[in-house]
Design a protein around this motif. Sequence first.
Motif, PDB file in Angstrom:
ATOM      1  N   GLU A  60       0.851  -1.188   0.000  1.00  0.00           N
ATOM      2  CA  GLU A  60       0.000   0.000   0.000  1.00  0.00           C
ATOM      3  C   GLU A  60       0.890   1.242   0.000  1.00  0.00           C
ATOM      4  O   GLU A  60       2.007   1.211   0.499  1.00  0.00           O
ATOM      5  N   PRO A  61       0.403   2.343  -0.533  1.00  0.00           N
ATOM      6  CA  PRO A  61       1.213   3.568  -0.495  1.00  0.00           C
ATOM      7  C   PRO A  61       1.337   4.048   0.942  1.00  0.00           C
ATOM      8  O   PRO A  61       0.451   3.814   1.765  1.00  0.00           O
ATOM      9  N   PRO A  62       2.431   4.710   1.258  1.00  0.00           N
ATOM     10  CA  PRO A  62       2.587   5.220   2.625  1.00  0.00           C
ATOM     11  C   PRO A  62       1.547   6.292   2.907  1.00  0.00           C
ATOM     12  O   PRO A  62       1.165   7.042   2.009  1.00  0.00           O
ATOM     13  N   PRO A  63       1.055   6.361   4.145  1.00  0.00           N
ATOM     14  CA  PRO A  63       0.051   7.394   4.449  1.00  0.00           C
ATOM     15  C   PRO A  63       0.672   8.776   4.365  1.00  0.00           C
ATOM     16  O   PRO A  63       1.840   8.975   4.693  1.00  0.00           O
ATOM     17  N   GLU A  64      -0.138   9.707   3.901  1.00  0.00           N
ATOM     18  CA  GLU A  64       0.349  11.080   3.774  1.00  0.00           C
ATOM     19  C   GLU A  64       0.409  11.706   5.154  1.00  0.00           C
ATOM     20  O   GLU A  64      -0.474  11.518   5.971  1.00  0.00           O
ATOM     21  N   ARG A  65       1.464  12.468   5.398  1.00  0.00           N
ATOM     22  CA  ARG A  65       1.585  13.173   6.670  1.00  0.00           C
ATOM     23  C   ARG A  65       0.742  14.434   6.590  1.00  0.00           C
ATOM     24  O   ARG A  65       0.845  15.201   5.650  1.00  0.00           O
ATOM     25  N   ARG A  66      -0.090  14.605   7.598  1.00  0.00           N
ATOM     26  CA  ARG A  66      -0.958  15.776   7.620  1.00  0.00           C
ATOM     27  C   ARG A  66      -0.674  16.590   8.861  1.00  0.00           C
ATOM     28  O   ARG A  66      -0.378  16.058   9.909  1.00  0.00           O
ATOM     29  N   GLY A  67      -0.817  17.870   8.724  1.00  0.00           N
ATOM     30  CA  GLY A  67      -0.669  18.760   9.861  1.00  0.00           C
ATOM     31  C   GLY A  67      -1.961  18.824  10.651  1.00  0.00           C
ATOM     32  O   GLY A  67      -2.976  18.240  10.278  1.00  0.00           O
ATOM     33  N   PRO A  68      -1.980  19.547  11.759  1.00  0.00           N
ATOM     34  CA  PRO A  68      -3.194  19.632  12.564  1.00  0.00           C
ATOM     35  C   PRO A  68      -4.341  20.323  11.846  1.00  0.00           C
ATOM     36  O   PRO A  68      -5.489  20.034  12.106  1.00  0.00           O
ATOM     37  N   ALA A  69      -4.056  21.227  10.939  1.00  0.00           N
ATOM     38  CA  ALA A  69      -5.132  21.913  10.224  1.00  0.00           C
ATOM     39  C   ALA A  69      -5.840  20.970   9.259  1.00  0.00           C
ATOM     40  O   ALA A  69      -7.034  21.096   9.021  1.00  0.00           O
ATOM     41  N   ALA A  70      -5.127  20.003   8.711  1.00  0.00           N
ATOM     42  CA  ALA A  70      -5.749  19.077   7.766  1.00  0.00           C
ATOM     43  C   ALA A  70      -6.666  18.095   8.470  1.00  0.00           C
ATOM     44  O   ALA A  70      -7.560  17.535   7.852  1.00  0.00           O
ATOM     45  N   ALA A  71      -6.480  17.870   9.764  1.00  0.00           N
ATOM     46  CA  ALA A  71      -7.329  16.933  10.496  1.00  0.00           C
ATOM     47  C   ALA A  71      -8.692  17.535  10.792  1.00  0.00           C
ATOM     48  O   ALA A  71      -9.624  16.821  11.117  1.00  0.00           O
ATOM     49  N   ARG A  72      -8.845  18.845  10.682  1.00  0.00           N
ATOM     50  CA  ARG A  72     -10.106  19.496  10.986  1.00  0.00           C
ATOM     51  C   ARG A  72     -10.969  19.707   9.756  1.00  0.00           C
ATOM     52  O   ARG A  72     -11.699  20.676   9.664  1.00  0.00           O
ATOM     53  N   THR A  73     -10.915  18.840   8.784  1.00  0.00           N
ATOM     54  CA  THR A  73     -11.732  18.988   7.590  1.00  0.00           C
ATOM     55  C   THR A  73     -13.128  18.452   7.857  1.00  0.00           C
ATOM     56  O   THR A  73     -13.357  17.689   8.785  1.00  0.00           O
ATOM     57  N   SER A  74     -14.051  18.811   7.016  1.00  0.00           N
ATOM     58  CA  SER A  74     -15.434  18.377   7.218  1.00  0.00           C
ATOM     59  C   SER A  74     -15.632  16.976   6.658  1.00  0.00           C
ATOM     60  O   SER A  74     -14.845  16.473   5.868  1.00  0.00           O
ATOM     61  N   ARG A  75     -16.723  16.365   7.048  1.00  0.00           N
ATOM     62  CA  ARG A  75     -17.033  15.006   6.581  1.00  0.00           C
ATOM     63  C   ARG A  75     -17.429  14.989   5.113  1.00  0.00           C
ATOM     64  O   ARG A  75     -17.366  13.975   4.463  1.00  0.00           O
ATOM     65  N   HIS A  76     -17.867  16.103   4.601  1.00  0.00           N
ATOM     66  CA  HIS A  76     -18.306  16.139   3.209  1.00  0.00           C
ATOM     67  C   HIS A  76     -17.159  15.968   2.240  1.00  0.00           C
ATOM     68  O   HIS A  76     -17.363  15.592   1.104  1.00  0.00           O
ATOM     69  N   GLU A  77     -15.943  16.220   2.685  1.00  0.00           N
ATOM     70  CA  GLU A  77     -14.787  16.055   1.816  1.00  0.00           C
ATOM     71  C   GLU A  77     -14.250  14.639   1.858  1.00  0.00           C
ATOM     72  O   GLU A  77     -13.258  14.339   1.238  1.00  0.00           O
ATOM     73  N   GLY A  78     -14.889  13.753   2.606  1.00  0.00           N
ATOM     74  CA  GLY A  78     -14.442  12.374   2.678  1.00  0.00           C
ATOM     75  C   GLY A  78     -13.435  12.108   3.774  1.00  0.00           C
ATOM     76  O   GLY A  78     -12.978  11.003   3.944  1.00  0.00           O
ATOM     77  N   ALA A  79     -13.061  13.121   4.534  1.00  0.00           N
ATOM     78  CA  ALA A  79     -12.084  12.933   5.593  1.00  0.00           C
ATOM     79  C   ALA A  79     -12.806  12.676   6.913  1.00  0.00           C
ATOM     80  O   ALA A  79     -13.944  13.088   7.108  1.00  0.00           O
ATOM     81  N   VAL A  80     -12.159  12.009   7.785  1.00  0.00           N
ATOM     82  CA  VAL A  80     -12.711  11.731   9.098  1.00  0.00           C
ATOM     83  C   VAL A  80     -12.341  12.888  10.019  1.00  0.00           C
ATOM     84  O   VAL A  80     -11.199  13.326  10.052  1.00  0.00           O
ATOM     85  N   THR A  81     -13.326  13.363  10.767  1.00  0.00           N
ATOM     86  CA  THR A  81     -13.039  14.460  11.677  1.00  0.00           C
ATOM     87  C   THR A  81     -12.464  13.920  12.973  1.00  0.00           C
ATOM     88  O   THR A  81     -12.710  12.787  13.356  1.00  0.00           O
ATOM     89  N   ARG A  82     -11.712  14.740  13.640  1.00  0.00           N
ATOM     90  CA  ARG A  82     -11.090  14.353  14.898  1.00  0.00           C
ATOM     91  C   ARG A  82     -12.144  14.387  15.995  1.00  0.00           C
ATOM     92  O   ARG A  82     -12.932  15.310  16.092  1.00  0.00           O
ATOM     93  N   VAL A  83     -12.141  13.373  16.835  1.00  0.00           N
ATOM     94  CA  VAL A  83     -13.104  13.260  17.919  1.00  0.00           C
ATOM     95  C   VAL A  83     -12.440  13.695  19.207  1.00  0.00           C
ATOM     96  O   VAL A  83     -11.297  13.331  19.481  1.00  0.00           O
ATOM     97  N   GLN A  84     -13.159  14.447  20.011  1.00  0.00           N
ATOM     98  CA  GLN A  84     -12.630  14.890  21.292  1.00  0.00           C
ATOM     99  C   GLN A  84     -12.532  13.689  22.232  1.00  0.00           C
ATOM    100  O   GLN A  84     -13.390  12.810  22.207  1.00  0.00           O
ATOM    101  N   PRO A  85     -11.505  13.637  23.088  1.00  0.00           N
ATOM    102  CA  PRO A  85     -11.383  12.511  24.013  1.00  0.00           C
ATOM    103  C   PRO A  85     -12.494  12.541  25.049  1.00  0.00           C
ATOM    104  O   PRO A  85     -13.000  13.595  25.409  1.00  0.00           O
ATOM    105  N   ARG A  86     -12.876  11.350  25.512  1.00  0.00           N
ATOM    106  CA  ARG A  86     -13.917  11.244  26.513  1.00  0.00           C
ATOM    107  C   ARG A  86     -13.392  11.720  27.860  1.00  0.00           C
ATOM    108  O   ARG A  86     -12.265  11.453  28.227  1.00  0.00           O
TER     109      ARG A  86
END
Length: 107
Positions: A60-86
């Motif tokens: 498989e291709p190596p996963p792309e490294r993303r910064g913290p801003a890329a993790a806050r994308t919306s679900r409509h773009e196909g990305a998973v949003t970051r969940v707050q810890p319980r």
Amino acid sequence: MSGGRRRRFGRIDPYCWLAVLPGLAVAALLIAMNAVLVGLGCAVCAGLLLVFDSWANRPEPPPERRGPAAARTSRHEGAVTRVQPRVRNSGSSPASRSPRARPRGPR
């Protein structure tokens, strides 16, 4: 490889040789018995089996490294949003206490 692209071929599975080596042995026997075209056909099939196995086992291709801003994308773009810890409940709220542990008031 650059850009996270998937390689075209990977490692050959060792168990694939259990099918390829007898095929090559039959091809060698057929060529020795003057059935050259049939023997070459068996050798080509064995080679195609190796190529297919190497293609199927490509990594498989190596996963792309993303910064913290890329993790806050919306679900409509196909990305998973970051969940707050319980947050663990310390048991101090009235809903978390058992009925026996509730303080009794005057009756």
